[in-house]
Scaffold this motif. Structure first.
Motif, PDB file in Angstrom:
ATOM      1  N   ASP A  82       0.845  -1.201   0.000  1.00 18.07           N
ATOM      2  CA  ASP A  82       0.000   0.000   0.000  1.00 18.07           C
ATOM      3  C   ASP A  82       0.880   1.251   0.000  1.00 18.07           C
ATOM      4  O   ASP A  82       2.014   1.224   0.481  1.00 18.07           O
ATOM      5  CB  ASP A  82      -0.851  -0.015   1.272  1.00 18.07           C
ATOM      6  N   ASP A  83       0.339   2.331  -0.534  1.00 20.04           N
ATOM      7  CA  ASP A  83       1.002   3.635  -0.490  1.00 20.04           C
ATOM      8  C   ASP A  83       2.452   3.531  -0.929  1.00 20.04           C
ATOM      9  O   ASP A  83       3.346   4.131  -0.313  1.00 20.04           O
ATOM     10  CB  ASP A  83       0.934   4.230   0.940  1.00 20.04           C
TER      11      ASP A  83
ATOM     12  N   LYS B  78       0.532  -0.507  -4.849  1.00 15.12           N
ATOM     13  CA  LYS B  78      -0.489   0.537  -4.918  1.00 15.12           C
ATOM     14  C   LYS B  78       0.171   1.903  -4.901  1.00 15.12           C
ATOM     15  O   LYS B  78       0.950   2.217  -3.992  1.00 15.12           O
ATOM     16  CB  LYS B  78      -1.445   0.445  -3.710  1.00 15.12           C
TER      17      LYS B  78
ATOM     18  N   ASP C 152       0.334   5.609  -4.139  1.00 17.28           N
ATOM     19  CA  ASP C 152      -0.350   6.457  -3.161  1.00 17.28           C
ATOM     20  C   ASP C 152      -1.048   7.638  -3.829  1.00 17.28           C
ATOM     21  O   ASP C 152      -0.586   8.181  -4.826  1.00 17.28           O
ATOM     22  CB  ASP C 152       0.652   6.969  -2.127  1.00 17.28           C
TER      23      ASP C 152
ATOM     24  N   GLU D 105      -4.426   4.762  -6.437  1.00 14.40           N
ATOM     25  CA  GLU D 105      -5.504   5.167  -5.524  1.00 14.40           C
ATOM     26  C   GLU D 105      -5.743   6.668  -5.612  1.00 14.40           C
ATOM     27  O   GLU D 105      -4.899   7.421  -6.093  1.00 14.40           O
ATOM     28  CB  GLU D 105      -5.218   4.724  -4.085  1.00 14.40           C
TER      29      GLU D 105
HETATM   30 MG    MG Z   1      -3.315   3.197   0.055  1.00 16.91          MG
END
Ligand code: MG
Ligand code: C2E
Ligand code: MG
Ligand code: MG
Length: 279
Positions: free
Chosen positions: A180-181, A201, A203, A237
């Motif tokens: 994530d991020d 992913k 950010d 995202e």
């Molecule tokens: Mg995220």
């Protein structure tokens, strides 16, 4: 402690700091009560492919405080981490996701959908974590590859050996793993190829000004290129406009999540959203 702090001792009596300490103690107490009283909810935000088809959703924790508006995770996740409440709360989010996956597994038009769940560092490092995930998947009888764990880069900053071992165990069960991020932390790029990852992913921070800030555009392009060369999927995202989506698509991004498609939704609204999508 005060003596060792020397000249800085005065910070202890700074009223602003005192206020911060008090506020976070109150928050911890409120969180404990919220957990006891079941004030948490899970919303789901759609993730779509380049062709607009739904590929899955991300589960996002919500706290319905009795005397406040919905409290965003940014306001309480770090306190939940500090108090270790994130361990039972995070376990509960995973259980919700598995239960939902079990429902979808039985519906042909939904069976392909995945659910991504955010896992905090403290939760991931808990000695029982891998075993618990395995148990939940077995118990709910869900296809393990539909459960995706979103891990943070900070897991790669420390005890990379332990992190990698756990990731291997989860991967061996068939669970999908995402970072994530990506780009916000300090992950050593050389480790990426040794980890059993499925996805990166990008950010929201890099997506926001992607059309106007050349460095953000360069970072996004680099992450997409890195994902491609490592054979990983890549989700952007915070996609809010068609122009952002088109730019990312040109760079080879494969999946998108953001207000352009939908905000995070309670499950009933998500079901309606899916039904309204072109088949
Ligand atoms: Mg995220
Ligand atoms: P995240 O995992 O990076 O989740 C994406 C965040 O971006 C979500 O914020 C989502 O509502 C928001 N978002 C998505 N699309 C857009 C957009 O187009 N524009 C804007 N402005 N925002 C968008 P949210 O729900 O407030 O969650 C914030 C963070 O809290 C998450 O960031 C995640 O790190 C953490 N979090 C949420 N649920 C959980 C959980 O169950 N466990 C743990 N450990 N952390 C969680
Ligand atoms: Mg996430
Ligand atoms: Mg983010």
């Amino acid at each position: 402690q005060a003596k060792a702090a020397g000249r800085n001792t005065v910070r202890f009596f700074d009223p602003e700091m005192q206020a911060t300490v008090t506020a976070s103690a109150t928050l911890a107490t409120d969180l404990r009560q919220a957990w006891r009283e079941g004030q948490f909810l899970v919303d789901y935000q759609p993730q779509v492919a380049v062709d607009g088809r739904l590929t899955g959703v991300e589960a996002l924790l919500r706290w319905r405080h009795p005397r406040r508006d919905m409290v965003p995770p940014a306001d309480f996740i770090s306190t939940a981490e500090e108090t270790a409440l994130i361990v039972p709360i995070g376990r509960w989010v995973l259980e919700q996701a598995c239960a939902q996956l079990a429902v979808w597994a039985a519906v042909p038009s939904r069976a392909h959908l995945s659910i991504a769940v955010n896992v905090s560092v403290r939760q991931f490092r808990h000695p029982d974590f891998v075993e618990e995930v395995l148990e939940m998947i077995r118990h709910a009888k869900v296809p393990p590859n539909k459960l995706k764990l979103e891990l943070t880069e900070s897991l790669l900053a420390e005890d990379i050996q332990g992190t990698a071992a756990r990731m291997q165990q989860l991967k061996a069960m068939g669970v999908a793993l995402s970072i994530d991020d990506f780009g916000m932390g300090y992950s050593s790029l050389s480790y990426l190829k040794r980890l059993p990852l499925d996805q990166l992913k990008i950010d929201r921070e890099f997506v926001k000004d992607i059309l106007t800030d050349p460095s953000d555009a360069a970072i996004a392009r680099t992450i997409i290129g890195l994902a491609q060369s490592l054979g990983l999927g890549v989700v952007a995202e915070g996609v809010e406009t068609e122009a952002q989506r088109d730019f990312l698509a040109q760079q080879g991004c494969t999946e998108y999540q953001g207000f352009l498609f939908s905000k995070p939704l309670p499950i009933a609204q998500l079901e309606a959203y899916i039904d309204a999508m072109p088949a």
